[in-house]
Design an enzyme around this catalytic site. Structure first.
Site, short mmCIF file in Angstrom:
data_model
loop_
_atom_site.label_atom_id
_atom_site.label_comp_id
_atom_site.label_asym_id
_atom_site.label_seq_id
_atom_site.Cartn_x
_atom_site.Cartn_y
_atom_site.Cartn_z
N ASN A 29 0.86 -1.18 0.00
CA ASN A 29 0.00 0.00 0.00
C ASN A 29 0.90 1.23 0.00
OD1 ASN A 29 -1.80 2.04 0.50
ND2 ASN A 29 -2.29 1.40 2.61
N GLU B 273 -5.54 -4.85 10.46
CA GLU B 273 -4.51 -3.85 10.70
C GLU B 273 -4.80 -3.12 12.01
OE1 GLU B 273 -2.49 -2.74 6.72
OE2 GLU B 273 -4.15 -1.37 7.06
N GLY C 132 2.49 2.17 10.76
CA GLY C 132 3.47 3.24 10.63
C GLY C 132 4.16 3.62 11.92
N HIS D 65 -9.50 1.40 4.70
CA HIS D 65 -8.22 1.54 5.42
C HIS D 65 -8.42 2.47 6.61
CE1 HIS D 65 -4.10 2.62 6.37
NE2 HIS D 65 -3.76 1.48 5.79
N GLU E 262 -6.71 4.79 7.71
CA GLU E 262 -6.44 6.21 7.42
C GLU E 262 -7.64 6.86 6.73
OE1 GLU E 262 -2.62 5.56 5.59
OE2 GLU E 262 -1.80 5.10 7.57
#
Ligand code: PGA
Length: 251
Positions: A9, A167, A173, A95, A97
């Protein structure tokens, strides 16, 4: 037997030339990797060039988001048909985010998913708890809600065209990876939920990828877990060497 999937990704990284260069370099490596499927998710602007460069190879191209309408007054959005037109075969949906930066809800995830599947795209649906939710002991509850509402109304054949990416938000991150055991436990929960909603064979067949600070140094331990069927990788998917090492994870 679930074929593993290694998916990169790219988020908001790489221009067109960089994307094409990456695809040219990763193609021979992906083509030799008979043990897994390889997917990359460039930003929208590089999708058409990436799919053109990937043509005839094992590298599949995913978009990072999609709108549920075929067309319309939706400034900044992209439809399933536009992704097909750009040569995409896959799309990432929900996702964290998108959920956190853009307030995307499970209901919107569901609409996007149905539209993507109806258009013939394969979907990678992301789920996962925040740190606060994990610390409050709500992981199972959150996964249950995201699966139930995000996948609501899918038929078993539709379900068999999706992958799920677990996730944990606190691992994305941050350099903090869930331990292989922690990840496997959530994957088992997700598979149980899928069994209840869609049936035994469908649950046994669905690929559940782990995502969150996956890198060449930790992928071996993760992939050694029976329950982990691949990885959705952000940071470590941006360099050819490290993505190649992920594709060729220790087996
Ligand atoms: P990361 O991102 O590998 O950089 O943690 C994973 C993801 O967000 O899909």
């Amino acid at each position: 037997m679930r074929t593993p999937v290694i998916a990169g990704n790219w988020k908001m990284y790489k221009n067109i030339a960089e994307a094409v260069d990456f695809v040219e370099k990763i193609k021979p490596i992906a083509d030799k990797a008979a043990h897994c499927e390889v997917v990359i998710a460039p930003p929208f602007t590089a999708l058409a060039a990436a799919t053109k460069a990937a043509k005839g190879s094992k590298v599949k191209v995913a978009a990072q988001d999609v709108h549920w309408d075929k067309e319309g007054a939706h400034t900044g959005d992209i439809s399933p048909g536009m992704l097909l037109d750009a040569g995409c075969t896959h799309v990432i949906i929900g996702h964290s985010e998108r959920r956190h930066d853009h307030g995307e809800t499970d209901e919107q995830v569901n609409r996007k998913l149905k539209a993507a599947l109806a258009a013939g795209l394969a979907a990678i649906v992301c789920v996962g708890e925040t740190l606060a939710e994990r610390e409050a002991g709500q992981t199972r509850e959150v996964l249950e809600r995201q699966i139930r509402d995000g996948l609501a109304g899918l038929t078993p054949p539709e379900f068999s065209r999706i992958m799920i990416a677990y996730e944990p938000v606190w691992a994305i991150g941050t350099g903090r990876t869930a331990t292989p055991e922690m990840a496997a436990e959530s994957h088992r929960q997700i598979r149980d939920l899928a069994r209840n909603e869609f049936g035994e064979a469908e649950a046994a067949g669905v690929r559940i990828l782990y995502g969150g600070s996956v890198k060449p140094e930790n992928i071996g331990g993760l992939m050694a877990q029976e329950e982990i069927d691949g990885a959705l990788v952000g940071g470590a998917s941006l360099k050819v060497d490290s993505f190649a090492a992920l594709i060729n994870f220790p087996r």
